[in-house]
Design a protein around this motif. Structure first.
Motif, short mmCIF file in Angstrom:
data_model
loop_
_atom_site.label_atom_id
_atom_site.label_comp_id
_atom_site.label_asym_id
_atom_site.label_seq_id
_atom_site.Cartn_x
_atom_site.Cartn_y
_atom_site.Cartn_z
N ILE A 155 77.59 99.46 -44.44
CA ILE A 155 78.90 99.63 -44.51
C ILE A 155 79.42 99.70 -43.08
O ILE A 155 78.70 100.48 -42.27
N SER A 156 80.39 98.92 -42.80
CA SER A 156 81.07 99.22 -41.48
C SER A 156 82.13 99.77 -41.38
O SER A 156 83.11 99.77 -42.54
N THR A 157 82.81 100.56 -40.55
CA THR A 157 83.73 101.36 -40.47
C THR A 157 84.80 100.99 -39.37
O THR A 157 84.33 100.91 -38.30
N LEU A 158 86.04 100.38 -39.71
CA LEU A 158 86.90 100.22 -38.77
C LEU A 158 87.74 101.20 -38.58
O LEU A 158 87.87 102.31 -39.44
N SER A 159 88.84 101.30 -37.77
CA SER A 159 89.87 102.30 -37.61
C SER A 159 91.19 101.82 -37.34
O SER A 159 91.41 101.00 -36.39
N TYR A 160 92.05 102.34 -38.05
CA TYR A 160 93.60 102.03 -38.01
C TYR A 160 94.42 103.13 -37.60
O TYR A 160 94.55 104.27 -38.35
N GLN A 161 94.63 103.07 -36.37
CA GLN A 161 95.51 104.44 -35.78
C GLN A 161 94.72 105.83 -35.96
O GLN A 161 95.26 106.68 -36.55
N GLY A 162 93.62 105.80 -35.78
CA GLY A 162 92.57 106.82 -35.88
C GLY A 162 92.18 107.18 -37.56
O GLY A 162 91.03 107.89 -37.77
N TYR A 182 96.85 93.76 -51.03
CA TYR A 182 97.38 95.41 -51.43
C TYR A 182 97.76 95.55 -49.71
O TYR A 182 98.67 96.48 -49.69
N ALA A 183 97.11 95.13 -48.60
CA ALA A 183 97.49 95.38 -47.32
C ALA A 183 99.05 94.87 -47.26
O ALA A 183 99.78 95.85 -46.65
N ARG A 184 99.38 93.76 -47.71
CA ARG A 184 100.84 93.48 -47.49
C ARG A 184 101.69 94.31 -48.32
O ARG A 184 102.89 94.74 -48.11
N HIS A 185 101.25 94.86 -49.63
CA HIS A 185 101.97 95.72 -50.31
C HIS A 185 102.12 97.04 -49.85
O HIS A 185 103.42 97.62 -49.69
N LEU A 186 101.32 97.61 -48.81
CA LEU A 186 101.47 98.89 -48.10
C LEU A 186 102.49 98.92 -47.22
O LEU A 186 103.17 99.67 -47.09
N SER A 187 102.30 97.78 -46.18
CA SER A 187 103.35 97.74 -45.00
C SER A 187 102.95 96.58 -44.16
O SER A 187 101.96 96.10 -44.04
N LEU A 200 99.28 92.96 -41.14
CA LEU A 200 98.98 92.28 -39.75
C LEU A 200 97.64 92.66 -39.40
O LEU A 200 96.73 91.99 -38.76
N TRP A 201 97.66 94.11 -39.05
CA TRP A 201 96.20 94.38 -38.70
C TRP A 201 94.93 94.01 -39.62
O TRP A 201 93.93 93.67 -39.07
N CYS A 202 95.21 94.04 -40.88
CA CYS A 202 94.13 93.64 -41.71
C CYS A 202 94.05 92.23 -41.37
O CYS A 202 92.62 91.87 -41.44
N ASN A 203 95.05 91.51 -41.39
CA ASN A 203 94.77 89.98 -41.46
C ASN A 203 94.03 89.46 -39.93
O ASN A 203 93.50 88.55 -39.77
N THR A 204 93.97 90.42 -39.21
CA THR A 204 93.30 90.21 -37.81
C THR A 204 91.93 90.95 -37.60
O THR A 204 91.00 90.50 -37.68
N VAL A 208 90.45 93.25 -39.65
CA VAL A 208 89.51 93.06 -40.74
C VAL A 208 88.77 91.89 -41.01
O VAL A 208 87.65 91.49 -41.08
N ARG A 209 89.58 90.72 -40.99
CA ARG A 209 89.04 89.40 -40.92
C ARG A 209 88.05 89.02 -40.01
O ARG A 209 87.08 88.51 -40.17
N ALA A 210 88.31 89.55 -38.92
CA ALA A 210 87.29 89.14 -37.53
C ALA A 210 86.10 89.97 -38.04
O ALA A 210 85.09 89.61 -37.74
N ALA A 211 86.24 91.20 -38.57
CA ALA A 211 84.99 91.99 -38.88
C ALA A 211 84.21 91.18 -39.83
O ALA A 211 82.91 91.47 -39.83
N MET A 212 84.82 90.79 -40.72
CA MET A 212 84.24 90.22 -41.85
C MET A 212 83.47 88.65 -41.51
O MET A 212 82.31 88.66 -42.02
N GLU A 213 83.84 88.03 -40.31
CA GLU A 213 83.45 86.93 -40.14
C GLU A 213 82.24 87.04 -39.19
O GLU A 213 81.38 85.96 -38.95
N ARG A 214 82.30 88.25 -38.44
CA ARG A 214 81.09 88.74 -37.72
C ARG A 214 79.71 88.64 -38.54
O ARG A 214 79.84 89.07 -39.76
N PRO A 215 78.57 88.04 -37.83
CA PRO A 215 77.30 88.16 -38.78
C PRO A 215 76.94 89.59 -39.25
O PRO A 215 76.96 90.48 -38.08
N ALA A 216 76.69 89.94 -40.37
CA ALA A 216 76.25 91.19 -40.67
C ALA A 216 75.04 91.65 -40.11
O ALA A 216 73.96 90.98 -40.09
#
Length: 285
Positions: free
Chosen positions: A4-11, A103-108, A113-117, A119-127
């Motif tokens: 499990i990777s943990t990202l941070s959005y505004q803390g 769902y991210a688009r549905h939220l705000s 925009l943060w998820c599209n950049t 999150v997608r970048a984190a998913m494309e990195r080798p695990a």
């Protein structure tokens, strides 16, 4: 096991596991909007239409949860593989990124925009490779606990169905309501007055059913647990007005859910009756 990777959005942390994102974390990160919870969004017609289409047309769906994912909690995976729910501390609703990004688009817009950049970048990195589990017994036990969880659910459903059939048969055979006799009411009252209840409702353990003089409180009811035509002490209990209304109008599933509390009360009823029969001369009659 996929780490499990943990990202941070505004803390606020947002967990990512392979192709799965934690929708519960996303909802919290977006400010916890009451009308946009994960369950509400998953129930929308637009969401269900997409899932139905993906289920029949998309052949590239990755395995959403690894077989040993039970180490992180009991997982319930939807048949289409797009959504999984993990119980326990730190669980929540997880979804494949094909659902999570809409769902991210549905939220705000900002969170989308943060998820599209990010999150997608984190998913494309080798695990990173997960460290080998030093104890092979843990995945084995986790699988057995998942199997037991499913079996207990099945047993509960079967027991509820049996109670429904029993109540239906009683309705046909027993007919009209029979009030509890004065002796039965006395026995039920004394059990409700004794420990562990001390005058509290044995069903909810919140409201009082007995006043200080051990008389039933206004609204308290001698409830027929199995059927209104069965009126012996082992067929009822003294409960508060709220519980009586719930048991009367809530259907057989409500009564099935309260069976453990009723059985505990009845164990004390039977013990009191046993002591009464053994009273005079010490010989049971």
């Amino acid at each position: 096991m996929t780490p499990i990777s943990t990202l941070s959005y505004q803390g606020t942390p947002v967990r990512l596991r392979g192709t799965m994102l934690n929708l519960t974390d996303m909802w919290r990160a977006a400010g916890r909007p009451e009308d946009r919870r994960p369950a509400d969004w998953l129930a929308l017609e637009e969401t269900t239409r997409f899932r139905a289409y993906a289920d029949t047309h998309w052949t590239e769906l990755d395995e959403p949860v690894a077989p040993d994912a039970g180490l992180a909690g009991i997982w319930t995976i939807d048949t289409d593989g797009l959504v999984a729910v993990a119980g326990g501390h730190g669980g929540g609703t997880w979804a494949h990124w094909q659902l999570a990004l809409p769902y991210a688009r549905h939220l705000s817009p900002a969170f989308h925009l943060w998820c599209n950049t990010t999150v997608r970048a984190a998913m494309e990195r080798p695990a990173p490779q997960a460290a080998a589990d030093p104890d092979p017994l843990l995945p084995h036990l986790a699988q057995h606990f998942r199997d037991l969880h499913r079996r207990f659910d099945t047993i509960d459903r079967h027991a509820a169905d049996l109670m429904f059939l029993a109540l239906s048969g009683q309705e046909l055979v027993l007919g009209q309501r029979r009030e509890f006799s004065a002796l039965s009411r006395t026995i039920l009252t004394r059990v409700a007055a004794a420990e562990p209840y001390g005058g509290q409702c044995p069903c909810c353990a919140r409201a009082r059913v007995l006043a200080e003089d051990s008389r039933p409180m206004p609204g308290a009811e001698f409830d027929h647990f199995f059927h209104r035509g069965l009126n012996r002490p082992e067929h009822g209990w003294l409960v508060c007005a709220a519980c009586h209304g719930e048991l009367t109008h809530g259907g057989y599933l409500v009564r099935f859910a309260r069976t453990p509390e009723f059985r505990a009360f009845q164990a004390l009823v039977l013990e009191r009756r046993r002591r009464a029969r053994s009273g005079a001369g010490g010989q049971p009659r």
